[in-house]
Write a protein that holds these residues in place. Structure first.
Motif, PDB file in Angstrom:
ATOM      1  N   PRO A  39     -19.972  -0.676 -31.348  1.00 12.95           N
ATOM      2  CA  PRO A  39     -18.438  -0.626 -32.027  1.00 12.95           C
ATOM      3  C   PRO A  39     -18.368  -1.297 -33.394  1.00 12.95           C
ATOM      4  CG  PRO A  39     -18.213  -1.348 -29.671  1.00 12.95           C
ATOM      5  CD  PRO A  39     -19.690  -1.640 -29.970  1.00 12.95           C
ATOM      6  N   ASP A  40     -19.104  -2.356 -33.536  1.00 10.72           N
ATOM      7  CA  ASP A  40     -19.100  -3.010 -34.927  1.00 10.72           C
ATOM      8  C   ASP A  40     -20.317  -2.404 -35.896  1.00 10.72           C
ATOM      9  OD1 ASP A  40     -21.328  -4.152 -33.847  1.00 10.72           O
ATOM     10  OD2 ASP A  40     -20.934  -6.033 -34.273  1.00 10.72           O
ATOM     11  N   ALA A  41     -20.925  -1.469 -35.517  1.00 13.09           N
ATOM     12  CA  ALA A  41     -21.710  -0.670 -36.496  1.00 13.09           C
ATOM     13  C   ALA A  41     -21.184  -0.428 -37.689  1.00 13.09           C
ATOM     14  CB  ALA A  41     -22.539   0.403 -35.693  1.00 13.09           C
ATOM     15  N   GLU A  42     -21.868  -0.538 -38.919  1.00 16.54           N
ATOM     16  CA  GLU A  42     -21.466   0.069 -40.122  1.00 16.54           C
ATOM     17  C   GLU A  42     -22.067   1.453 -40.394  1.00 16.54           C
ATOM     18  OE1 GLU A  42     -19.243  -1.168 -42.524  1.00 16.54           O
ATOM     19  OE2 GLU A  42     -18.599  -2.532 -40.682  1.00 16.54           O
ATOM     20  N   VAL A  43     -21.215   2.284 -40.529  1.00 16.41           N
ATOM     21  CA  VAL A  43     -21.768   3.716 -40.708  1.00 16.41           C
ATOM     22  C   VAL A  43     -21.320   4.352 -42.290  1.00 16.41           C
ATOM     23  CG1 VAL A  43     -22.004   4.239 -38.242  1.00 16.41           C
ATOM     24  CG2 VAL A  43     -19.784   4.817 -39.578  1.00 16.41           C
ATOM     25  N   ASP A  44     -22.174   4.904 -42.937  1.00 16.91           N
ATOM     26  CA  ASP A  44     -21.907   5.469 -44.315  1.00 16.91           C
ATOM     27  C   ASP A  44     -22.321   6.861 -44.213  1.00 16.91           C
ATOM     28  OD1 ASP A  44     -21.629   6.463 -46.851  1.00 16.91           O
ATOM     29  OD2 ASP A  44     -22.923   4.807 -47.691  1.00 16.91           O
ATOM     30  N   TYR A  45     -21.422   7.831 -44.210  1.00 13.91           N
ATOM     31  CA  TYR A  45     -21.468   9.386 -43.906  1.00 13.91           C
ATOM     32  C   TYR A  45     -20.819   9.895 -45.408  1.00 13.91           C
ATOM     33  CZ  TYR A  45     -23.100   9.986 -39.233  1.00 13.91           C
ATOM     34  OH  TYR A  45     -23.535   9.868 -37.936  1.00 13.91           O
ATOM     35  N   GLY A  46     -20.877   9.210 -46.343  1.00 15.90           N
ATOM     36  CA  GLY A  46     -20.066   9.528 -47.718  1.00 15.90           C
ATOM     37  C   GLY A  46     -18.569   9.865 -47.622  1.00 15.90           C
ATOM     38  N   PHE A  47     -18.245  10.682 -46.654  1.00 19.03           N
ATOM     39  CA  PHE A  47     -16.680  10.891 -46.521  1.00 19.03           C
ATOM     40  C   PHE A  47     -16.038   9.571 -45.685  1.00 19.03           C
ATOM     41  CE2 PHE A  47     -18.220  12.989 -42.568  1.00 19.03           C
ATOM     42  CZ  PHE A  47     -17.622  12.657 -41.709  1.00 19.03           C
ATOM     43  N   TYR A  48     -16.889   8.783 -45.165  1.00 18.67           N
ATOM     44  CA  TYR A  48     -16.527   7.681 -44.358  1.00 18.67           C
ATOM     45  C   TYR A  48     -17.381   6.478 -44.531  1.00 18.67           C
ATOM     46  CZ  TYR A  48     -15.268   4.531 -40.748  1.00 18.67           C
ATOM     47  OH  TYR A  48     -14.635   3.303 -40.084  1.00 18.67           O
ATOM     48  N   LYS A  49     -16.727   5.455 -44.965  1.00 20.69           N
ATOM     49  CA  LYS A  49     -17.953   4.222 -44.611  1.00 20.69           C
ATOM     50  C   LYS A  49     -17.045   3.062 -44.151  1.00 20.69           C
ATOM     51  CE  LYS A  49     -20.670   1.489 -47.754  1.00 20.69           C
ATOM     52  NZ  LYS A  49     -21.288   1.311 -49.267  1.00 20.69           N
ATOM     53  N   GLY A  50     -17.388   2.585 -42.873  1.00 17.97           N
ATOM     54  CA  GLY A  50     -16.746   1.419 -42.180  1.00 17.97           C
ATOM     55  C   GLY A  50     -17.441   1.403 -40.976  1.00 17.97           C
ATOM     56  N   ARG A  51     -16.603   0.871 -39.833  1.00 21.18           N
ATOM     57  CA  ARG A  51     -16.874   0.597 -38.557  1.00 21.18           C
ATOM     58  C   ARG A  51     -17.235   1.742 -37.840  1.00 21.18           C
ATOM     59  NH1 ARG A  51     -16.096  -4.698 -36.143  1.00 21.18           N
ATOM     60  NH2 ARG A  51     -15.155  -3.102 -34.395  1.00 21.18           N
ATOM     61  N   ALA A  52     -18.145   1.791 -36.791  1.00 21.00           N
ATOM     62  CA  ALA A  52     -18.343   3.128 -36.032  1.00 21.00           C
ATOM     63  C   ALA A  52     -17.180   3.136 -34.883  1.00 21.00           C
ATOM     64  CB  ALA A  52     -19.502   2.801 -35.051  1.00 21.00           C
ATOM     65  N   GLN A  54     -13.922   2.952 -35.676  1.00 22.26           N
ATOM     66  CA  GLN A  54     -13.072   3.632 -36.439  1.00 22.26           C
ATOM     67  C   GLN A  54     -13.302   4.942 -36.707  1.00 22.26           C
ATOM     68  OE1 GLN A  54     -12.113   0.723 -39.324  1.00 22.26           O
ATOM     69  NE2 GLN A  54     -11.175  -0.811 -37.741  1.00 22.26           N
ATOM     70  N   PHE A  55     -14.792   5.357 -36.809  1.00 20.68           N
ATOM     71  CA  PHE A  55     -15.461   6.403 -37.420  1.00 20.68           C
ATOM     72  C   PHE A  55     -15.494   7.627 -36.171  1.00 20.68           C
ATOM     73  CE2 PHE A  55     -19.413   8.926 -37.723  1.00 20.68           C
ATOM     74  CZ  PHE A  55     -18.715   9.712 -38.811  1.00 20.68           C
ATOM     75  N   LEU A  56     -15.471   7.025 -35.034  1.00 16.88           N
ATOM     76  CA  LEU A  56     -15.474   8.027 -33.727  1.00 16.88           C
ATOM     77  C   LEU A  56     -14.466   8.925 -33.587  1.00 16.88           C
ATOM     78  CD1 LEU A  56     -17.338   5.737 -31.132  1.00 16.88           C
ATOM     79  CD2 LEU A  56     -18.389   7.564 -32.590  1.00 16.88           C
ATOM     80  N   PRO A  57     -13.139   8.435 -33.863  1.00 16.18           N
ATOM     81  CA  PRO A  57     -12.002   9.597 -33.591  1.00 16.18           C
ATOM     82  C   PRO A  57     -12.198  10.435 -34.980  1.00 16.18           C
ATOM     83  CG  PRO A  57     -11.211   7.330 -33.496  1.00 16.18           C
ATOM     84  CD  PRO A  57     -12.734   7.092 -33.794  1.00 16.18           C
ATOM     85  N   ILE A  58     -12.517  10.125 -35.999  1.00 16.57           N
ATOM     86  CA  ILE A  58     -12.541  10.758 -37.216  1.00 16.57           C
ATOM     87  C   ILE A  58     -13.577  11.936 -36.964  1.00 16.57           C
ATOM     88  CG2 ILE A  58     -12.918  11.120 -39.747  1.00 16.57           C
ATOM     89  CD1 ILE A  58     -11.768   8.044 -39.858  1.00 16.57           C
ATOM     90  N   VAL A  59     -14.893  11.510 -36.777  1.00 17.59           N
ATOM     91  CA  VAL A  59     -16.023  12.450 -36.487  1.00 17.59           C
ATOM     92  C   VAL A  59     -15.648  13.599 -35.282  1.00 17.59           C
ATOM     93  CG1 VAL A  59     -17.563  11.242 -34.933  1.00 17.59           C
ATOM     94  CG2 VAL A  59     -18.478  12.979 -36.776  1.00 17.59           C
ATOM     95  N   MET A  60     -15.012  13.163 -34.313  1.00 20.17           N
ATOM     96  CA  MET A  60     -14.554  13.782 -33.059  1.00 20.17           C
ATOM     97  C   MET A  60     -13.625  14.921 -33.663  1.00 20.17           C
ATOM     98  SD  MET A  60     -17.158  13.247 -31.343  1.00 20.17           S
ATOM     99  CE  MET A  60     -16.615  14.279 -29.751  1.00 20.17           C
ATOM    100  N   GLU A  61     -12.756  14.406 -34.492  1.00 18.16           N
ATOM    101  CA  GLU A  61     -11.767  15.419 -34.927  1.00 18.16           C
ATOM    102  C   GLU A  61     -12.425  16.667 -35.946  1.00 18.16           C
ATOM    103  OE1 GLU A  61      -7.758  15.436 -38.163  1.00 18.16           O
ATOM    104  OE2 GLU A  61      -8.113  13.606 -36.740  1.00 18.16           O
ATOM    105  N   VAL A  62     -13.472  16.184 -36.602  1.00 19.89           N
ATOM    106  CA  VAL A  62     -14.047  17.001 -37.582  1.00 19.89           C
ATOM    107  C   VAL A  62     -14.655  18.035 -36.704  1.00 19.89           C
ATOM    108  CG1 VAL A  62     -16.019  17.167 -39.199  1.00 19.89           C
ATOM    109  CG2 VAL A  62     -14.141  15.627 -39.610  1.00 19.89           C
ATOM    110  N   GLU A  63     -15.269  17.437 -35.666  1.00 21.52           N
ATOM    111  CA  GLU A  63     -16.275  18.321 -34.830  1.00 21.52           C
ATOM    112  C   GLU A  63     -15.370  19.403 -34.108  1.00 21.52           C
ATOM    113  OE1 GLU A  63     -19.373  19.012 -34.669  1.00 21.52           O
ATOM    114  OE2 GLU A  63     -19.755  17.242 -35.904  1.00 21.52           O
ATOM    115  N   ARG A  64     -14.176  19.070 -33.638  1.00 18.88           N
ATOM    116  CA  ARG A  64     -13.201  19.851 -33.014  1.00 18.88           C
ATOM    117  C   ARG A  64     -12.753  20.940 -33.952  1.00 18.88           C
ATOM    118  NH1 ARG A  64     -12.734  15.129 -30.074  1.00 18.88           N
ATOM    119  NH2 ARG A  64     -12.661  15.708 -27.595  1.00 18.88           N
ATOM    120  N   GLY A  65     -12.773  20.921 -35.169  1.00 15.33           N
ATOM    121  CA  GLY A  65     -12.299  21.780 -36.148  1.00 15.33           C
ATOM    122  C   GLY A  65     -13.208  22.878 -36.629  1.00 15.33           C
TER     123      GLY A  65
END
Length: 174
Positions: A39-52, A54-65
């Motif tokens: 959960p505390d992993a730092e991720v950097d995908y360009g459009f998002y940089k922060g904790r994993a 907090q990233f998971l709901p964002i990336v799953m919303e993108v995938e659902r699009g």
């Protein structure tokens, strides 16, 4: 345990996480996707940089699009730093498509690299490997137009990533 055997077990465990990462995105498995990162992993995908976490709901919303999505990741090159930490790099190809007004599917094809740091931590009744930091590097992208039923066009040219000199700052010897 014999060090060589433990090395194989740990490599297999990391490979499983990488395959689970791709599969849980494609299948829209939020819970499974959450088991790939600490959960505390730092991720950097360009459009998002922060904790994993907090990233998971964002990336799953993108995938659902996307109406269709497909992730394919290579086997990683892994270097262990200790019994509980490692670095890896693997290549990934992702295709995503949305239904267009005329009924066809169109989207993008992306190629890139996952530069991951790993930690083996206690979880539940044992220990497991998960991503503790990730940088995604996009190498190329191309439009996928008029992809009815996702039947590939045999004339579709894949672009190549332009790496025109040695010593790229994100290259790491593993």
């Amino acid at each position: 345990m014999e060090p060589a055997l433990q090395d194989l077990i740990d490599r297999h465990a990391i490979n499983d996480v990488i395959q689970r990462y791709a599969r849980t995105l494609d299948w829209l498995d939020d819970e499974g996707q959450g088991t790939c990162y600490w959960p505390d992993a730092e991720v950097d995908y360009g459009f998002y940089k922060g904790r994993a976490d907090q990233f998971l709901p964002i990336v799953m919303e993108v995938e659902r699009g996307s109406d269709r999505r497909w992730h394919m990741l290579s086997q990683p090159l892994i270097r262990f730093h200790s019994a509980k930490s490692a670095s890896s790099e693997c290549y990934g190809i992702f295709a995503g498509a949305k239904r267009q007004d005329d009924g066809t599917l169109a989207g993008n094809l992306f190629g890139g690299r996952y530069l991951d740091e790993w930690e083996k931590r206690s979880e539940g009744n044992g220990e497991e490997w998960r991503i503790s930091a990730r940088i995604y590097l996009l190498d190329w992208q191309s439009d996928l137009t008029d992809q009815p039923g996702f039947t590939p066009d045999p004339d579709f040219p894949l672009p190549t990533a332009q790496i025109d000199q040695s010593g790229h700052p994100l290259y790491r010897r593993l």
